[in-house]
Design a protein around this motif. Sequence first.
Motif, PDB file in Angstrom:
ATOM      1  N   ALA A  86      -8.080  -7.457  92.371  1.00 52.47           N
ATOM      2  CA  ALA A  86      -9.074  -8.196  92.933  1.00 52.47           C
ATOM      3  C   ALA A  86     -10.129  -7.059  92.900  1.00 52.47           C
ATOM      4  O   ALA A  86     -10.726  -6.871  93.768  1.00 52.47           O
ATOM      5  CB  ALA A  86      -9.181  -8.731  94.335  1.00 52.47           C
ATOM      6  N   ALA A  87     -10.629  -6.768  91.778  1.00 59.02           N
ATOM      7  CA  ALA A  87     -11.481  -5.518  91.568  1.00 59.02           C
ATOM      8  C   ALA A  87     -12.278  -5.663  90.120  1.00 59.02           C
ATOM      9  O   ALA A  87     -11.638  -6.173  89.155  1.00 59.02           O
ATOM     10  CB  ALA A  87     -11.077  -4.044  91.846  1.00 59.02           C
ATOM     11  N   SER A  88     -13.229  -5.006  89.921  1.00 57.57           N
ATOM     12  CA  SER A  88     -13.723  -4.737  88.590  1.00 57.57           C
ATOM     13  C   SER A  88     -13.537  -3.378  87.800  1.00 57.57           C
ATOM     14  O   SER A  88     -13.609  -3.084  86.770  1.00 57.57           O
ATOM     15  CB  SER A  88     -15.432  -4.837  88.451  1.00 57.57           C
ATOM     16  N   GLU A  89     -13.284  -2.243  88.733  1.00 59.11           N
ATOM     17  CA  GLU A  89     -12.767  -1.061  88.499  1.00 59.11           C
ATOM     18  C   GLU A  89     -11.853  -0.406  89.661  1.00 59.11           C
ATOM     19  O   GLU A  89     -11.829  -0.832  90.617  1.00 59.11           O
ATOM     20  CB  GLU A  89     -14.030  -0.061  88.234  1.00 59.11           C
ATOM     21  N   VAL A  90     -10.992   0.522  89.203  1.00 65.99           N
ATOM     22  CA  VAL A  90     -10.055   1.018  90.016  1.00 65.99           C
ATOM     23  C   VAL A  90     -10.248   2.487  90.346  1.00 65.99           C
ATOM     24  O   VAL A  90     -10.354   3.154  89.185  1.00 65.99           O
ATOM     25  CB  VAL A  90      -8.678   0.697  89.658  1.00 65.99           C
ATOM     26  N   ALA A  91     -10.441   3.059  91.560  1.00 64.97           N
ATOM     27  CA  ALA A  91     -10.533   4.345  91.752  1.00 64.97           C
ATOM     28  C   ALA A  91      -9.336   5.183  92.463  1.00 64.97           C
ATOM     29  O   ALA A  91      -8.826   4.478  93.561  1.00 64.97           O
ATOM     30  CB  ALA A  91     -11.876   4.813  92.455  1.00 64.97           C
ATOM     31  N   PHE A  92      -8.754   6.057  91.877  1.00 65.25           N
ATOM     32  CA  PHE A  92      -7.626   6.685  92.646  1.00 65.25           C
ATOM     33  C   PHE A  92      -8.221   7.798  93.549  1.00 65.25           C
ATOM     34  O   PHE A  92      -9.017   8.671  93.183  1.00 65.25           O
ATOM     35  CB  PHE A  92      -6.521   7.466  91.677  1.00 65.25           C
ATOM     36  N   ALA A  97      -2.174  17.680  98.158  1.00 66.10           N
ATOM     37  CA  ALA A  97      -0.877  17.276  98.579  1.00 66.10           C
ATOM     38  C   ALA A  97      -0.338  17.966  99.728  1.00 66.10           C
ATOM     39  O   ALA A  97       0.395  18.988  99.734  1.00 66.10           O
ATOM     40  CB  ALA A  97       0.168  17.449  97.451  1.00 66.10           C
ATOM     41  N   THR A  98      -0.689  17.650 100.989  1.00 64.75           N
ATOM     42  CA  THR A  98      -0.184  18.052 102.189  1.00 64.75           C
ATOM     43  C   THR A  98       1.278  17.617 102.493  1.00 64.75           C
ATOM     44  O   THR A  98       1.577  16.481 101.978  1.00 64.75           O
ATOM     45  CB  THR A  98      -1.033  18.012 103.436  1.00 64.75           C
ATOM     46  N   ARG A  99       1.635  17.999 103.706  1.00 66.29           N
ATOM     47  CA  ARG A  99       3.053  17.434 104.043  1.00 66.29           C
ATOM     48  C   ARG A  99       2.962  15.934 104.323  1.00 66.29           C
ATOM     49  O   ARG A  99       3.880  14.912 103.899  1.00 66.29           O
ATOM     50  CB  ARG A  99       3.864  18.225 105.084  1.00 66.29           C
ATOM     51  N   ASP A 100       1.888  15.665 105.120  1.00 69.98           N
ATOM     52  CA  ASP A 100       1.688  14.282 105.733  1.00 69.98           C
ATOM     53  C   ASP A 100       1.161  13.416 104.484  1.00 69.98           C
ATOM     54  O   ASP A 100       1.616  12.177 104.348  1.00 69.98           O
ATOM     55  CB  ASP A 100       0.399  14.374 106.698  1.00 69.98           C
ATOM     56  N   VAL A 101       0.098  13.904 103.764  1.00 70.56           N
ATOM     57  CA  VAL A 101      -0.206  13.108 102.612  1.00 70.56           C
ATOM     58  C   VAL A 101       0.922  12.639 101.735  1.00 70.56           C
ATOM     59  O   VAL A 101       0.960  11.492 101.397  1.00 70.56           O
ATOM     60  CB  VAL A 101      -1.462  13.740 101.988  1.00 70.56           C
ATOM     61  N   ALA A 102       1.658  13.537 101.388  1.00 71.58           N
ATOM     62  CA  ALA A 102       2.910  13.257 100.395  1.00 71.58           C
ATOM     63  C   ALA A 102       3.701  12.142 101.011  1.00 71.58           C
ATOM     64  O   ALA A 102       4.164  11.199 100.348  1.00 71.58           O
ATOM     65  CB  ALA A 102       3.491  14.413  99.903  1.00 71.58           C
ATOM     66  N   ALA A 103       4.152  12.456 102.429  1.00 69.43           N
ATOM     67  CA  ALA A 103       5.023  11.457 103.021  1.00 69.43           C
ATOM     68  C   ALA A 103       4.286  10.084 103.161  1.00 69.43           C
ATOM     69  O   ALA A 103       5.188   9.203 103.161  1.00 69.43           O
ATOM     70  CB  ALA A 103       5.281  11.998 104.319  1.00 69.43           C
ATOM     71  N   VAL A 176      -1.561  17.466  89.063  1.00 68.26           N
ATOM     72  CA  VAL A 176      -1.688  16.201  89.452  1.00 68.26           C
ATOM     73  C   VAL A 176      -0.710  15.161  89.305  1.00 68.26           C
ATOM     74  O   VAL A 176      -0.528  15.096  88.049  1.00 68.26           O
ATOM     75  CB  VAL A 176      -3.369  15.721  88.857  1.00 68.26           C
ATOM     76  N   THR A 177      -0.438  14.537  90.331  1.00 70.42           N
ATOM     77  CA  THR A 177       0.465  13.212  90.117  1.00 70.42           C
ATOM     78  C   THR A 177      -0.140  12.009  90.751  1.00 70.42           C
ATOM     79  O   THR A 177      -0.707  11.968  91.899  1.00 70.42           O
ATOM     80  CB  THR A 177       1.680  13.666  90.948  1.00 70.42           C
ATOM     81  N   ALA A 192      -3.719   6.794  94.868  1.00 69.76           N
ATOM     82  CA  ALA A 192      -4.173   8.096  95.027  1.00 69.76           C
ATOM     83  C   ALA A 192      -3.548   9.165  93.791  1.00 69.76           C
ATOM     84  O   ALA A 192      -2.547   8.733  93.177  1.00 69.76           O
ATOM     85  CB  ALA A 192      -3.623   8.867  96.295  1.00 69.76           C
ATOM     86  N   ASP A 193      -4.393  10.187  93.942  1.00 73.15           N
ATOM     87  CA  ASP A 193      -4.013  11.524  92.888  1.00 73.15           C
ATOM     88  C   ASP A 193      -3.410  12.468  93.842  1.00 73.15           C
ATOM     89  O   ASP A 193      -4.291  12.806  94.482  1.00 73.15           O
ATOM     90  CB  ASP A 193      -4.874  11.827  91.937  1.00 73.15           C
ATOM     91  N   LEU A 194      -2.417  12.875  93.888  1.00 70.87           N
ATOM     92  CA  LEU A 194      -1.853  14.197  94.513  1.00 70.87           C
ATOM     93  C   LEU A 194      -2.156  15.390  93.715  1.00 70.87           C
ATOM     94  O   LEU A 194      -1.642  15.787  92.555  1.00 70.87           O
ATOM     95  CB  LEU A 194      -0.318  13.992  95.131  1.00 70.87           C
TER      96      LEU A 194
END
Length: 268
Positions: A86-92, A97-103, A176-177, A192-194
């Motif tokens: 439900a969007a017109s464009e998608v932003a990652f 990539a910290t320990r918490d963000v990756a987890a 970048v992943t 997201a992009d890590l």
Amino acid sequence: MSEMIFETPVFIKEIRETAVDTVKTPFFYNDGGVPTYLSELPTGITPLVPAVTNPAMAMGNEYIVADVMGVKQTPPYGVETQLGFAASEVAFAPLWATRDVAAAFGITLVEPGQAVMLSSPVVELQQIEYEYGVFAGHWSPYQDTGRSLLSVVCTDLEHHNFPHVFASTDPTQPLVTSVARYWPKLGVIRLADLWVPRGSALYIPPKPASAQLECIDLHNNRNSARACWGDIRQNSIVTQTLLQNDNGFFYWYWNALPTTHGKPVTVG
């Protein structure tokens, strides 16, 4: 006017492949930025406890999945699921990539000098050194555009029943992943992009399919060279990936809307 021919851009180039036996060498060890597989860890090195999938963790940009537009069987390779956003464009969301963000995406960050024990139902895997170009993500296997490089990038994510290691080994640029966490029953996905600092790596355990899962962790590494955008001197990176190169079965999730990918605000 005479014809002008430009150099062919790098898409994805395989440099070398090494066999990895997950029974004989069950440990991934980040040896000062060099991906290494060992039967035993060096003295004093304790393996990390891999991140577990906690459905309550939510990071990245949130989108409503309004519809599952189709499920396509593509034997023997896998299953494609088209999601309607439900969007017109998608932003990652670009995140270091910290320990918490990756987890938050079921992933373990393995920094230099750290190790993790591999979990794999597949004994024989391959460690492949690749060169990824900035246009590697600008191809869609879903939209009948053949082998054309496109001006937009769609959402293209996967999970599968073998582990990954994505190692950031380029001498100048981070890796970048693209990642996501999808809650099918809630109709919500976070994207997201890590950005993996040079010398670090991501460990993604097997992610088998199950109707009982509250959320599904997804990833894709074709945008590996995203950090090169804006760099006039470098348009590709080198990286190393642990994967099942042959006979893997994949679950792909995709959406046709154009996506945007920025840079993290802070320095990694």
